[in-house]
Design a protein around this motif. Structure first.
Motif, PDB file in Angstrom:
ATOM      1  N   SER A   1      55.800  38.541  69.536  1.00 19.85           N
ATOM      2  CA  SER A   1      55.414  37.325  70.379  1.00 19.85           C
ATOM      3  C   SER A   1      55.967  36.177  70.346  1.00 19.85           C
ATOM      4  CB  SER A   1      53.684  37.217  70.450  1.00 19.85           C
ATOM      5  OG  SER A   1      53.274  36.930  69.155  1.00 19.85           O
ATOM      6  N   ILE A   2      56.403  35.627  68.963  1.00 20.83           N
ATOM      7  CA  ILE A   2      56.999  34.440  68.744  1.00 20.83           C
ATOM      8  C   ILE A   2      58.360  34.418  69.279  1.00 20.83           C
ATOM      9  CG2 ILE A   2      57.867  33.075  66.697  1.00 20.83           C
ATOM     10  CD1 ILE A   2      55.539  33.597  65.075  1.00 20.83           C
ATOM     11  N   GLY A   3      59.098  35.711  68.958  1.00 24.07           N
ATOM     12  CA  GLY A   3      60.460  35.646  69.205  1.00 24.07           C
ATOM     13  C   GLY A   3      60.750  35.980  70.978  1.00 24.07           C
ATOM     14  N   ALA A   4      59.638  36.446  71.679  1.00 23.67           N
ATOM     15  CA  ALA A   4      59.660  36.424  73.006  1.00 23.67           C
ATOM     16  C   ALA A   4      59.619  35.127  73.612  1.00 23.67           C
ATOM     17  CB  ALA A   4      58.502  37.561  73.489  1.00 23.67           C
TER      18      ALA A   4
ATOM     19  N   ALA B   1      40.464  34.036  70.888  1.00 25.28           N
ATOM     20  CA  ALA B   1      41.095  32.527  70.985  1.00 25.28           C
ATOM     21  C   ALA B   1      42.123  32.528  71.855  1.00 25.28           C
ATOM     22  CB  ALA B   1      40.901  32.008  69.572  1.00 25.28           C
ATOM     23  N   GLY B   2      43.128  33.417  71.627  1.00 20.86           N
ATOM     24  CA  GLY B   2      44.388  33.659  72.198  1.00 20.86           C
ATOM     25  C   GLY B   2      44.075  33.878  73.778  1.00 20.86           C
ATOM     26  N   LEU B   3      43.101  34.733  73.979  1.00 16.42           N
ATOM     27  CA  LEU B   3      43.026  35.360  75.437  1.00 16.42           C
ATOM     28  C   LEU B   3      42.453  33.933  76.172  1.00 16.42           C
ATOM     29  CD1 LEU B   3      42.343  37.138  77.913  1.00 16.42           C
ATOM     30  CD2 LEU B   3      40.422  37.822  76.723  1.00 16.42           C
ATOM     31  N   LEU B   4      41.357  33.385  75.703  1.00 12.26           N
ATOM     32  CA  LEU B   4      40.826  32.176  76.225  1.00 12.26           C
ATOM     33  C   LEU B   4      41.539  30.903  76.379  1.00 12.26           C
ATOM     34  CD1 LEU B   4      36.996  32.419  74.456  1.00 12.26           C
ATOM     35  CD2 LEU B   4      37.617  33.137  76.843  1.00 12.26           C
ATOM     36  N   MET B   5      42.297  30.669  75.344  1.00 13.33           N
ATOM     37  CA  MET B   5      43.186  29.868  75.530  1.00 13.33           C
ATOM     38  C   MET B   5      44.607  29.884  76.697  1.00 13.33           C
ATOM     39  SD  MET B   5      43.024  26.926  73.613  1.00 13.33           S
ATOM     40  CE  MET B   5      44.541  26.237  73.927  1.00 13.33           C
ATOM     41  N   GLY B   6      44.913  31.077  76.708  1.00 16.69           N
ATOM     42  CA  GLY B   6      45.717  31.547  77.706  1.00 16.69           C
ATOM     43  C   GLY B   6      45.270  31.414  78.953  1.00 16.69           C
TER      44      GLY B   6
ATOM     45  N   LEU C   1      58.047  49.298  68.221  1.00 14.23           N
ATOM     46  CA  LEU C   1      57.503  48.401  69.604  1.00 14.23           C
ATOM     47  C   LEU C   1      56.023  47.965  68.946  1.00 14.23           C
ATOM     48  CD1 LEU C   1      58.784  49.975  72.727  1.00 14.23           C
ATOM     49  CD2 LEU C   1      59.372  47.709  71.880  1.00 14.23           C
ATOM     50  N   PRO C   2      55.683  46.811  69.185  1.00 14.28           N
ATOM     51  CA  PRO C   2      54.145  46.383  68.742  1.00 14.28           C
ATOM     52  C   PRO C   2      53.334  47.440  69.686  1.00 14.28           C
ATOM     53  CG  PRO C   2      55.185  44.788  69.889  1.00 14.28           C
ATOM     54  CD  PRO C   2      56.338  45.549  69.780  1.00 14.28           C
ATOM     55  N   ASP C   3      52.042  47.671  68.940  1.00 15.22           N
ATOM     56  CA  ASP C   3      51.131  48.052  69.660  1.00 15.22           C
ATOM     57  C   ASP C   3      50.372  47.314  70.709  1.00 15.22           C
ATOM     58  OD1 ASP C   3      51.453  50.269  67.942  1.00 15.22           O
ATOM     59  OD2 ASP C   3      50.003  49.686  66.540  1.00 15.22           O
ATOM     60  N   ILE C   4      49.793  47.888  71.675  1.00 18.18           N
ATOM     61  CA  ILE C   4      49.122  47.359  72.706  1.00 18.18           C
ATOM     62  C   ILE C   4      47.826  47.213  72.166  1.00 18.18           C
ATOM     63  CG2 ILE C   4      48.359  46.814  75.283  1.00 18.18           C
ATOM     64  CD1 ILE C   4      51.718  46.372  74.528  1.00 18.18           C
TER      65      ILE C   4
ATOM     66  N   SER D   1      53.792  27.826  80.595  1.00 16.23           N
ATOM     67  CA  SER D   1      54.687  28.396  79.558  1.00 16.23           C
ATOM     68  C   SER D   1      53.595  29.077  78.535  1.00 16.23           C
ATOM     69  CB  SER D   1      55.488  27.450  79.079  1.00 16.23           C
ATOM     70  OG  SER D   1      56.044  28.064  77.910  1.00 16.23           O
ATOM     71  N   MET D   2      52.716  27.900  77.912  1.00 13.91           N
ATOM     72  CA  MET D   2      51.817  28.453  76.769  1.00 13.91           C
ATOM     73  C   MET D   2      50.666  29.477  77.252  1.00 13.91           C
ATOM     74  SD  MET D   2      51.347  24.795  74.640  1.00 13.91           S
ATOM     75  CE  MET D   2      50.725  23.817  76.216  1.00 13.91           C
ATOM     76  N   GLY D   3      50.268  29.216  78.581  1.00 16.63           N
ATOM     77  CA  GLY D   3      49.199  30.203  78.923  1.00 16.63           C
ATOM     78  C   GLY D   3      49.940  31.519  79.100  1.00 16.63           C
ATOM     79  N   LEU D   4      50.814  31.864  79.436  1.00 15.78           N
ATOM     80  CA  LEU D   4      51.437  33.319  79.653  1.00 15.78           C
ATOM     81  C   LEU D   4      51.627  33.761  78.059  1.00 15.78           C
ATOM     82  CD1 LEU D   4      53.897  32.677  82.603  1.00 15.78           C
ATOM     83  CD2 LEU D   4      51.844  33.951  82.561  1.00 15.78           C
ATOM     84  N   ALA D   5      52.314  32.746  76.967  1.00 14.07           N
ATOM     85  CA  ALA D   5      52.550  33.150  75.916  1.00 14.07           C
ATOM     86  C   ALA D   5      51.366  33.507  74.895  1.00 14.07           C
ATOM     87  CB  ALA D   5      53.236  31.842  75.330  1.00 14.07           C
ATOM     88  N   ASN D   6      50.248  32.944  75.370  1.00 17.25           N
ATOM     89  CA  ASN D   6      49.056  33.282  74.512  1.00 17.25           C
ATOM     90  C   ASN D   6      48.438  34.483  75.040  1.00 17.25           C
ATOM     91  OD1 ASN D   6      48.026  31.342  72.352  1.00 17.25           O
ATOM     92  ND2 ASN D   6      48.730  30.020  73.979  1.00 17.25           N
ATOM     93  N   LEU D   7      48.821  34.906  76.387  1.00 21.97           N
ATOM     94  CA  LEU D   7      48.318  36.240  76.926  1.00 21.97           C
ATOM     95  C   LEU D   7      48.964  37.190  76.318  1.00 21.97           C
ATOM     96  CD1 LEU D   7      47.380  35.578  80.807  1.00 21.97           C
ATOM     97  CD2 LEU D   7      45.831  35.766  78.921  1.00 21.97           C
ATOM     98  N   LEU D   8      50.299  37.148  76.118  1.00 20.06           N
ATOM     99  CA  LEU D   8      51.208  37.909  75.349  1.00 20.06           C
ATOM    100  C   LEU D   8      50.773  38.314  74.277  1.00 20.06           C
ATOM    101  CD1 LEU D   8      53.844  39.740  75.106  1.00 20.06           C
ATOM    102  CD2 LEU D   8      54.993  37.624  74.577  1.00 20.06           C
ATOM    103  N   CYS D   9      50.346  36.924  73.353  1.00 20.51           N
ATOM    104  CA  CYS D   9      49.705  37.232  71.908  1.00 20.51           C
ATOM    105  C   CYS D   9      48.540  37.816  71.913  1.00 20.51           C
ATOM    106  CB  CYS D   9      49.900  35.735  71.393  1.00 20.51           C
ATOM    107  SG  CYS D   9      50.979  34.758  71.080  1.00 20.51           S
ATOM    108  N   PHE D  10      47.877  37.881  72.731  1.00 19.10           N
ATOM    109  CA  PHE D  10      46.544  38.575  72.829  1.00 19.10           C
ATOM    110  C   PHE D  10      46.837  40.135  73.076  1.00 19.10           C
ATOM    111  CE2 PHE D  10      43.629  40.736  76.112  1.00 19.10           C
ATOM    112  CZ  PHE D  10      42.416  40.866  75.038  1.00 19.10           C
ATOM    113  N   PHE D  11      47.785  40.472  73.834  1.00 20.42           N
ATOM    114  CA  PHE D  11      48.105  42.137  74.034  1.00 20.42           C
ATOM    115  C   PHE D  11      48.750  42.559  72.712  1.00 20.42           C
ATOM    116  CE2 PHE D  11      47.336  40.884  78.503  1.00 20.42           C
ATOM    117  CZ  PHE D  11      46.417  41.986  78.760  1.00 20.42           C
ATOM    118  N   THR D  12      49.573  41.744  72.121  1.00 20.22           N
ATOM    119  CA  THR D  12      50.240  42.233  71.017  1.00 20.22           C
ATOM    120  C   THR D  12      49.616  42.041  69.382  1.00 20.22           C
ATOM    121  OG1 THR D  12      51.732  40.327  70.837  1.00 20.22           O
ATOM    122  CG2 THR D  12      52.292  41.967  72.224  1.00 20.22           C
ATOM    123  N   GLY D  13      48.635  41.296  69.464  1.00 17.99           N
ATOM    124  CA  GLY D  13      47.952  41.257  68.185  1.00 17.99           C
ATOM    125  C   GLY D  13      48.602  39.913  67.196  1.00 17.99           C
ATOM    126  N   GLY D  14      49.084  39.121  68.229  1.00 18.31           N
ATOM    127  CA  GLY D  14      49.848  37.942  67.509  1.00 18.31           C
ATOM    128  C   GLY D  14      48.779  36.515  67.286  1.00 18.31           C
ATOM    129  N   MET D  15      49.353  35.672  67.001  1.00 16.27           N
ATOM    130  CA  MET D  15      48.576  34.448  66.798  1.00 16.27           C
ATOM    131  C   MET D  15      48.619  33.468  68.021  1.00 16.27           C
ATOM    132  SD  MET D  15      50.569  32.063  63.904  1.00 16.27           S
ATOM    133  CE  MET D  15      52.265  31.720  64.204  1.00 16.27           C
TER     134      MET D  15
END
Length: 399
Positions: free
Chosen positions: A43-46, A84-89, A212-215, A272-286
């Motif tokens: 998620s950081i790299g993407a 938290a990532g889902l709600l922030m997104g 690939l990261p797990d969903i 940008s940050m909203g979409l990124a945090n939804l990605l973090c939510f789905f991939t298990g990132g921070m």
């Protein structure tokens, strides 16, 4: 016309500007909170690459510090963090799409923006000094100033202090060098120190292969996890994100890049940050954000084009896709004290953005915000700055 995607050693050096804040919290949330290394680094790299492709200028990627620090200190569960990532997104998407952030940007005084930049700069500098001295919260949790080095001191002098001082001198002497970019040389020195002084067996069991990261690796958060995340993580984080990652970041981008930063608007940063945090939510990132401190570091260490985002983004994607759960072994080679040296210069560079503040009442707001922030947090400092700025403008207060 200069291409927005340049690839050279200065862009490579500038791309390292976020590492001082990014790596300690990322490592803590993997080791203490159990987040997925694959999902986190993916998620950081993407986020780096997609931000660079859209904004077309150097764009920082940083952890949400309130969420990260609290999560590590309290050993929160992965489900609470992903909640938290889902709600922030979702909140950031609503704020960006509704136009609410445009209204906020229009009415927040300029002195308050400078106060956010100054306060964040002070916080980063203080944290950098703590990393060098070995007194940060993360180092305390690990029980050592340099938990991944087998040598902790040379006589009475902690090894972290020695590495940090050498790193600081490298940055000072090479800060304006294009032949030997400061941040690049400092990181190479840090990696070398880690290889020489690191604990034996750190690379045993590493297997390189495509992963690939797990969903949704931790499943969907429960209602209790979402409620906890909203009250203790999201609401304290949101004012800091609006002040530092949106308003102060957009202001700094315009100062550094002028017309080239035309896409770096308040709504675009929220989306940008909203979409990124939804990605973090789905991939298990921070949870991730942008940040004025990271932008100042990218710029000061040499980044002038979006190529820096693509360079560091590719590094994190390679860590995620080819090393996966073993990526942490590579990052442990960089001593905390070297990250601290980078963080000190990032903070000082951001703090210098107040040099254009000339009026006494504006300087009062800036210094008040810095003091309140150090005594409490940036969200409280941000609120105090807005109140003070409007009261000074109205003439009810004199300084």
């Amino acid at each position: 016309m200069t291409s927005p995607f340049q690839f050279n050693r200065m862009e490579a050096a500038g791309s390292l500007g976020d590492l001082g804040t990014l790596l300690p919290i990322a490592m803590g949330m993997i080791m203490i909170n159990g987040l997925s290394p694959s999902g986190l680094f993916f998620s950081i790299g993407a986020f780096y690459i997609l931000s660079g492709l859209y904004f077309r200028t150097p764009t920082p990627v940083q952890p949400m510090k309130v969420i990260g620090a609290y999560a590590v200190a309290m050993s929160l569960s992965p489900s609470q963090i992903s909640g938290a990532g889902l709600l922030m997104g979702l909140l950031l998407l609503i704020i960006g799409l509704s136009g609410a952030i445009k209204l906020a940007g229009r009415y927040i005084p300029r002195a308050t923006v400078r106060g956010v930049q100054m306060s964040t700069g002070v916080l980063l500098t203080v944290q950098g000094v703590k990393f060098v001295l070995g007194t940060s919260g993360h180092q305390a949790l690990q029980g050592a100033a340099e938990p991944f080095l087998r040598l902790q001191s040379l006589g009475p002098v902690p090894i972290g202090v020695i590495i940090g001082l050498i790193g600081t001198l490298i940055i000072l002497f090479l800060l304006d060098s294009k032949k030997l970019p400061a941040a690049l040389v400092a990181i190479v020195f840090g990696l070398s120190a880690g290889l020489i002084l690191g604990k034996p067996g750190g690379f045993e069991g590493i297997r390189i292969g495509f992963r690939l990261p797990d969903i949704l690796p931790f499943g969907f958060p429960t209602q209790a996890d979402l409620s906890f995340a909203l009250i203790f993580l999201v609401l304290p984080q949101l004012p800091m994100t609006m002040g530092n990652a949106v308003i102060a970041n957009a202001d700094l981008a315009r100062r550094y890049f002028g017309e080239k930063a035309k896409k770096t608007t308040h709504p675009a940063l929220c989306l940008s940050m909203g979409l990124a945090n939804l990605l973090c939510f789905f991939t298990g990132g921070m949870p991730l954000c942008h940040g004025a401190g990271g932008l100042a570091a990218h710029y000061r260490f040499g980044a002038r084009a979006a190529g820096s985002n693509l360079i560091i983004g590719a590094v994190f994607l390679c860590l995620a896709l080819f090393l996966g759960p073993h990526a942490l072994a590579v990052l442990k080679l960089i001593p905390f004290s070297m990250l601290g040296a980078l963080l000190i210069f990032a903070g000082i560079q951001l703090g210098l953005s107040i040099l254009d503040v000339k009026e006494k009442k504006d300087l009062f707001v800036v210094l008040l915000m810095a003091g309140v922030t150090l005594a409490s947090n940036l969200a409280v400092g941000f609120g105090a700055g807005i109140v003070a700025a409007y009261m000074l403008q109205s003439g009810r207060l004199k300084v």
